[in-house]
Design an enzyme around this catalytic site. Structure first.
Site, short mmCIF file in Angstrom:
data_model
loop_
_atom_site.label_atom_id
_atom_site.label_comp_id
_atom_site.label_asym_id
_atom_site.label_seq_id
_atom_site.Cartn_x
_atom_site.Cartn_y
_atom_site.Cartn_z
N GLU A 1 18.45 4.63 4.34
CA GLU A 1 17.38 4.29 5.55
C GLU A 1 18.22 4.13 6.62
O GLU A 1 17.35 3.65 7.78
CB GLU A 1 16.36 3.16 4.93
N SER B 1 11.37 3.37 2.18
CA SER B 1 11.09 4.51 2.72
C SER B 1 10.48 5.71 1.99
O SER B 1 10.78 6.87 2.64
CB SER B 1 11.89 4.88 3.93
N TYR C 1 7.68 8.81 9.37
CA TYR C 1 8.32 8.66 10.56
C TYR C 1 8.14 9.84 11.70
O TYR C 1 9.00 10.04 12.35
CB TYR C 1 9.89 8.36 10.43
N ARG D 1 6.00 -6.94 4.27
CA ARG D 1 4.80 -5.93 4.16
C ARG D 1 4.59 -5.76 2.70
O ARG D 1 5.52 -4.97 1.90
CB ARG D 1 5.32 -4.64 4.93
N ASP E 1 2.74 -3.50 -0.15
CA ASP E 1 2.23 -2.05 -0.55
C ASP E 1 1.22 -1.93 -1.68
O ASP E 1 1.75 -2.41 -2.74
CB ASP E 1 2.93 -1.03 -0.44
N GLU F 1 4.76 -2.87 -4.09
CA GLU F 1 6.10 -3.51 -3.92
C GLU F 1 5.77 -4.29 -2.68
O GLU F 1 4.96 -4.19 -1.74
CB GLU F 1 7.31 -2.34 -3.55
N ASN G 1 8.00 -5.71 0.72
CA ASN G 1 9.09 -4.95 1.83
C ASN G 1 9.52 -6.12 2.43
O ASN G 1 8.79 -6.73 3.36
CB ASN G 1 8.72 -3.99 2.52
N GLY H 1 9.81 -1.78 8.45
CA GLY H 1 10.27 -1.06 9.57
C GLY H 1 9.73 -1.68 10.92
O GLY H 1 8.61 -2.26 10.64
#
Length: 314
Positions: free
Chosen positions: A7, A154, A220, A259, A261, A274, A276, A280
């Protein structure tokens, strides 16, 4: 920022966005591309505080956090243990299950060192048996399946398997990223992301990618994903997911911003995927979008992350 993980490119984009904000806010800051000479650079630049914009690899698994702890340099985000737990999808799923947080049915496949054998571990009972890779036993859930590495972000290395005959190819591809992988039941439904800052939930966003799923390209590349805020799900489901996100952040011992998910199935059941710990921070990233919808603009988010880190070290 930067680093050596898969990443790296996204980390650089996150880092430059943060660096620009720090400069505009008047901080005496420098952007550092993390390599094997990181200790020398930290000493050379006389770094007193680290704002972490690393994603994946040693930047998010607790390694850089441990290094900074040894050097006595405070940093943003979660500490060593929380970072390591969150980065390892196998371990984090087991922690979530222990605390009653619903996870997608899964199995773990391990590639035995020095042999062509793999070890398959049931996601719930932790019952293992040796199988010759790629000849796996019949999976305990129906197609489609999701194959993903245990320690990448990612959506790097993630594949959706619709036919059993294509499984081996996907496994071989994903094993190039590590010695363990996860095979999950594919959940048809909505993808939901919840932002947590400190001990509060900022809100959430529903993502609707134009591609098969919310993969690296969809994440992205501008225009490939539709972002719905607030998410178009039942209010009770949304509240349940927010409570689950805060609990997941807490049980892993996370700090600062994270964050969380989810997949919400057609029966309105949210499954946690998961956490994070270093989400990002690019222009297309979800946490800044969620924060903005909560009235926290990018620079405000940067300042709050710093404030939380300083408070954590007091």
């Amino acid at each position: 920022m930067g680093g050596l993980s898969a990443e790296r490119d996204i980390s650089i984009r996150s880092g430059l966005a943060i660096y620009q904000s720090l400069q505009e806010l008047g901080y005496n800051s420098v952007h550092v591309d993390v390599g094997k000479d990181i200790v020398n650079i930290i000493k050379k630049e006389k770094v007193k505080f680290a704002f972490l914009a690393l994603h994946g690899g040693t930047g998010e698994n607790g390694a850089i956090q441990g290094l900074l702890d040894v050097l006595g340099i405070p940093y943003t985000g979660s500490g060593v243990l929380a970072s390591a737990l969150a980065m390892d999808k196998e371990i984090s799923k087991k922690v979530f299950s222990y605390h009653g947080l619903p996870v997608v049915p899964f199995i773990i496949v391990r590639k035995a060192k020095g042999t062509k054998k793999s070890k398959v571990t049931d996601g719930e009972a932790d019952i293992s048996g040796a199988y010759t890779f790629p000849n796996l036993p019949k999976l305990p859930f129906e197609l489609p399946w999701v194959v993903k590495p245990t320690a990448e972000g990612s959506s790097v290395g993630v594949s959706i398997v619709k036919e059993e005959g294509s499984l081996n190819t996907c496994l071989e591809k994903t094993f190039s990223l590590g010695q363990r992988l996860i095979i999950e039941k594919f959940i048809k439904g909505k993808e939901l992301h919840i932002g947590v800052l400190g001990d509060k939930v900022l809100g959430g966003v529903e993502v609707r990618p134009s591609l098969e799923f919310y993969n690296y390209e969809a994440k992205y590349t501008s225009g490939l994903t539709e972002y719905i805020m607030p998410p178009e799900i039942e209010e009770t489901t949304y509240e349940k997911a927010k409570n689950m996100a805060l609990k997941a952040h807490s049980v892993l011992g996370c700090s600062g911003a994270s964050r969380v998910d989810f997949m919400v199935d057609e029966g309105n059941t949210p499954y946690i995927l998961e956490v994070n710990t270093l989400p990002g921070m690019t222009t297309t990233s979800l946490l800044p979008k969620i924060a903005k919808s909560a009235g926290l603009h990018f620079k405000d988010l940067i300042e709050e992350i710093i404030r939380l880190a300083v408070k954590e070290k007091e």
